[in-house]
Each structure stands twice: as structure tokens, then as C-alpha cells.
Design a protein around this motif. Structure first.
Motif, PDB file in Angstrom:
ATOM      1  N   ARG A  19      12.411  -5.401  11.030  1.00  0.00           N
ATOM      2  CA  ARG A  19      13.151  -4.719   9.789  1.00  0.00           C
ATOM      3  C   ARG A  19      12.037  -4.050   8.813  1.00  0.00           C
ATOM      4  N   GLY A  20      11.150  -4.947   8.501  1.00  0.00           N
ATOM      5  CA  GLY A  20      10.059  -4.241   7.824  1.00  0.00           C
ATOM      6  C   GLY A  20       9.260  -3.080   8.353  1.00  0.00           C
ATOM      7  N   ASP A  21       8.852  -3.342   9.784  1.00  0.00           N
ATOM      8  CA  ASP A  21       8.284  -2.152  10.409  1.00  0.00           C
ATOM      9  C   ASP A  21       9.166  -0.869  10.322  1.00  0.00           C
ATOM     10  N   HIS A  22      10.744  -1.027  10.405  1.00  0.00           N
ATOM     11  CA  HIS A  22      11.331   0.131  10.347  1.00  0.00           C
ATOM     12  C   HIS A  22      11.148   0.614   9.148  1.00  0.00           C
ATOM     13  N   VAL A  23      11.193  -0.146   7.856  1.00  0.00           N
ATOM     14  CA  VAL A  23      11.259   0.363   6.596  1.00  0.00           C
ATOM     15  C   VAL A  23       9.688   1.098   6.401  1.00  0.00           C
TER      16      VAL A  23
ATOM     17  N   GLU B 280       7.112   6.054   5.452  1.00  0.00           N
ATOM     18  CA  GLU B 280       6.251   7.330   5.975  1.00  0.00           C
ATOM     19  C   GLU B 280       6.946   8.624   6.369  1.00  0.00           C
ATOM     20  N   ALA B 281       8.153   8.605   6.884  1.00  0.00           N
ATOM     21  CA  ALA B 281       8.960   9.799   6.921  1.00  0.00           C
ATOM     22  C   ALA B 281       9.287  10.677   5.692  1.00  0.00           C
TER      23      ALA B 281
ATOM     24  N   ARG C 215       8.343  14.821   1.773  1.00  0.00           N
ATOM     25  CA  ARG C 215       7.907  15.490   0.563  1.00  0.00           C
ATOM     26  C   ARG C 215       6.578  16.369   0.544  1.00  0.00           C
ATOM     27  N   LYS C 216       5.572  15.951   1.422  1.00  0.00           N
ATOM     28  CA  LYS C 216       4.596  16.764   1.448  1.00  0.00           C
ATOM     29  C   LYS C 216       4.828  17.919   2.269  1.00  0.00           C
ATOM     30  N   TYR C 217       5.802  18.150   3.186  1.00  0.00           N
ATOM     31  CA  TYR C 217       6.095  19.192   3.746  1.00  0.00           C
ATOM     32  C   TYR C 217       6.697  20.038   2.927  1.00  0.00           C
ATOM     33  N   ARG C 218       7.830  19.703   2.186  1.00  0.00           N
ATOM     34  CA  ARG C 218       8.373  20.330   1.020  1.00  0.00           C
ATOM     35  C   ARG C 218       7.724  20.958  -0.011  1.00  0.00           C
TER      36      ARG C 218
ATOM     37  N   TYR D 195       0.890  -1.263  -0.012  1.00  0.00           N
ATOM     38  CA  TYR D 195      -0.024  -0.087   0.045  1.00  0.00           C
ATOM     39  C   TYR D 195       0.837   1.432   0.081  1.00  0.00           C
ATOM     40  N   LEU D 196       1.962   1.278   0.859  1.00  0.00           N
ATOM     41  CA  LEU D 196       2.800   2.670   0.812  1.00  0.00           C
ATOM     42  C   LEU D 196       3.668   2.533  -0.546  1.00  0.00           C
ATOM     43  N   GLY D 197       3.980   1.665  -1.133  1.00  0.00           N
ATOM     44  CA  GLY D 197       4.785   1.833  -2.298  1.00  0.00           C
ATOM     45  C   GLY D 197       4.073   2.308  -3.426  1.00  0.00           C
ATOM     46  N   ARG D 198       2.704   2.552  -3.253  1.00  0.00           N
ATOM     47  CA  ARG D 198       1.896   3.194  -4.376  1.00  0.00           C
ATOM     48  C   ARG D 198       2.548   4.594  -4.835  1.00  0.00           C
ATOM     49  N   GLU D 199       3.078   5.353  -3.497  1.00  0.00           N
ATOM     50  CA  GLU D 199       3.519   6.573  -3.758  1.00  0.00           C
ATOM     51  C   GLU D 199       5.050   6.720  -3.924  1.00  0.00           C
TER      52      GLU D 199
END
Length: 119
Positions: free
Chosen positions: A90-94, A99-100, A105-108, A52-56
Motif C-alpha cells: 500500500r505504501g508503494d502504491h502511495v 510521483e504521479a 504538477r510539473k507538466y501543468r 523524501y517525497l513529502g518535501r514537495e
């Protein structure tokens, strides 16, 4: 000649009891599978979240999906629960890193729209 079916429709109560039987059988099979490998649900949750996160992802969702599939297929034969827990951590860290990346990117983008460029 057309033949009419002589079967009578099943009573509503019987239909629901068969449905509950099938659902309970599926749950029982799922429970047995989960007892065999209790971390399977965690791994599936991790894969779905990353997908899901990989879509962006900046390089594209197809690039991310290929890399994700390769990473999971590389470790598909792992059976040691401790090693699987390490890989899930490790996956949770990724996930947190992605997310960061997206928040930054949105902040910039917001900063570029609403603030004057600094000279």
C-alpha cells in the motif's frame, strides 16, 4: 607538574583489526535483528522514501510528515508478516501516486509557461 602519558600508541595493524572487529560485530547484530524481522528494512526504506517525497507535498512538508508519522505509528505493533507485506505494498502504491501528482504538477507548470491558453 604535568604528567606525560606512558601509554604507547597502538600499532596501525591493531587499530584496523579492532575497527574490523567492531564493524563485523555491528553487522552481526544487524543480521540477527534482520533475522528476527526480515521486513524491517523494507519498512524503513518505505518510510525514508515517503519522507523524501513529502518535501514537495502541496499542503507542506510538516503536514505530510505528521500524517506519515501517524500512519506508521498506527501500525507499529503489527507482527504478522503477511499484513506487513500488504501495508508495504500500500505504501508503494502511495509512492507511485505521489510521483504521479508531482509529474502532473510539473507538466501543468511547463504547459502554462510555454503554450498559449486555449479559448
Amino acid at each position: 607538574m604535568l604528567e606525560m602519558s606512558t601509554k604507547k600508541p597502538m600499532p596501525v595493524g591493531a587499530q584496523t583489526s579492532i575497527f574490523y572487529f567492531l564493524v563485523s560485530e555491528r553487522r552481526a547484530a544487524s543480521f540477527v535483528c534482520d533475522m528476527a524481522n526480515p521486513l524491517k528494512g523494507e519498512v524503513i526504506r518505505l518510510y525514508k522514501t515517503l519522507l523524501y517525497l513529502g518535501r514537495e507535498y502541496p499542503k507542506g512538508s510538516a503536514y505530510f510528515r505528521e500524517r506519515l508519522k501517524f500512519a506508521f505509528m498506527k501500525n507499529k505493533d503489527e507482527t504478522d508478516p503477511e499484513k506487513i507485506k500488504q501495508l508495504v505494498a500500500r505504501g508503494d502504491h502511495v509512492i507511485k501516486e505521489l510521483e504521479a501528482l508531482y509529474f502532473l504538477r510539473k507538466y501543468r507548470a511547463m504547459k502554462k509557461r510555454y503554450y498559449e491558453p486555449e479559448n
